[in-house]
Motif scaffolding. Sequence first.
Motif, mmCIF file in Angstrom:
data_model
loop_
_atom_site.group_PDB
_atom_site.id
_atom_site.type_symbol
_atom_site.label_atom_id
_atom_site.label_comp_id
_atom_site.label_asym_id
_atom_site.label_seq_id
_atom_site.Cartn_x
_atom_site.Cartn_y
_atom_site.Cartn_z
ATOM 1 N N ALA A 126 -32.693 50.850 -40.801
ATOM 2 C CA ALA A 126 -33.286 51.643 -39.728
ATOM 3 C C ALA A 126 -34.504 50.936 -39.171
ATOM 4 O O ALA A 126 -34.697 50.881 -37.965
ATOM 5 C CB ALA A 126 -33.663 53.033 -40.233
ATOM 6 N N ALA A 127 -35.311 50.385 -40.049
ATOM 7 C CA ALA A 127 -36.518 49.696 -39.604
ATOM 8 C C ALA A 127 -36.158 48.431 -38.823
ATOM 9 O O ALA A 127 -36.936 47.950 -38.024
ATOM 10 C CB ALA A 127 -37.389 49.345 -40.794
ATOM 11 N N GLY A 128 -34.955 47.890 -39.044
ATOM 12 C CA GLY A 128 -34.534 46.673 -38.369
ATOM 13 C C GLY A 128 -34.032 46.874 -36.952
ATOM 14 O O GLY A 128 -33.763 45.907 -36.249
ATOM 15 N N LEU A 129 -33.898 48.115 -36.505
ATOM 16 C CA LEU A 129 -33.464 48.359 -35.130
ATOM 17 C C LEU A 129 -34.573 47.987 -34.160
ATOM 18 O O LEU A 129 -35.753 48.170 -34.452
ATOM 19 C CB LEU A 129 -33.099 49.829 -34.923
ATOM 20 C CG LEU A 129 -31.851 50.363 -35.603
ATOM 21 C CD1 LEU A 129 -31.697 51.852 -35.311
ATOM 22 C CD2 LEU A 129 -30.613 49.616 -35.175
ATOM 23 N N THR A 130 -34.177 47.503 -33.009
ATOM 24 C CA THR A 130 -35.174 47.219 -31.979
ATOM 25 C C THR A 130 -35.605 48.525 -31.323
ATOM 26 O O THR A 130 -34.893 49.541 -31.408
ATOM 27 C CB THR A 130 -34.599 46.279 -30.903
ATOM 28 O OG1 THR A 130 -33.561 46.973 -30.192
ATOM 29 C CG2 THR A 130 -34.069 44.979 -31.504
ATOM 30 N N ASP A 131 -36.733 48.487 -30.657
ATOM 31 C CA ASP A 131 -37.189 49.664 -29.914
ATOM 32 C C ASP A 131 -36.152 50.070 -28.867
ATOM 33 O O ASP A 131 -35.923 51.258 -28.637
ATOM 34 C CB ASP A 131 -38.528 49.398 -29.230
ATOM 35 C CG ASP A 131 -39.682 49.291 -30.219
ATOM 36 O OD1 ASP A 131 -39.520 49.718 -31.384
ATOM 37 O OD2 ASP A 131 -40.744 48.782 -29.819
ATOM 38 N N GLU A 132 -35.520 49.077 -28.246
ATOM 39 C CA GLU A 132 -34.511 49.356 -27.229
ATOM 40 C C GLU A 132 -33.288 50.050 -27.836
ATOM 41 O O GLU A 132 -32.750 50.990 -27.251
ATOM 42 C CB GLU A 132 -34.096 48.064 -26.523
ATOM 43 C CG GLU A 132 -33.283 48.293 -25.276
ATOM 44 C CD GLU A 132 -33.009 47.022 -24.491
ATOM 45 O OE1 GLU A 132 -32.618 47.160 -23.334
ATOM 46 O OE2 GLU A 132 -33.165 45.907 -25.041
#
Length: 180
Positions: A27-33
């Motif tokens: 989850a933390a690895g997702l980009t803001d986009e």
Amino acid sequence: MKHALKVLVVGGLLVLVGITSAGSVRAAGLTDEEVYWLTYMREEEKLARDVYLFLYDKWGSPIFSKISASEQTHMDAIKALLDRFGIADPANGQSRGAFTNQDLQALHDDLIKQGSVSLVEALKVGVFIEETDIDDLNAGIASTNRNAIKTVYSNLLQGSLNHLKAFVSNLANQGVVYEP
């Protein structure tokens, strides 16, 4: 024997912690986009469902009932991704016609007004929603390299293309020619 059992239990707990942590890391690895599009698409699918439910109540046309059920399936697919990646659900606790995103709230309210004018206007609302959804799903697909997200968005895209065809067909039955 007791030592081996203790090692097995501790080892099992470490594996469980590792699995749980891996979900957080993912989850933390997702980009803001990616997070933006997941949360936006969750509410956009809700907007479609809520507007179609309203229009079904208003006009009784079966297309709105059928497609609102499909939009619920779309919402559920996005919710599964939110859960998978540990992202808060913006639609959680929101009643029908209520949205966290204020732009979507304003759009919902405008579409309800337009769709209340006549059945033809309601069908045009359906076309607009599906065209918008198609554009946004394409943007969401372009924003990620994650197969799980691309697969869900691609499936929703196919559904929206089918919904668009259905609304265009219903407009034609009303004597209205669709122009993109």
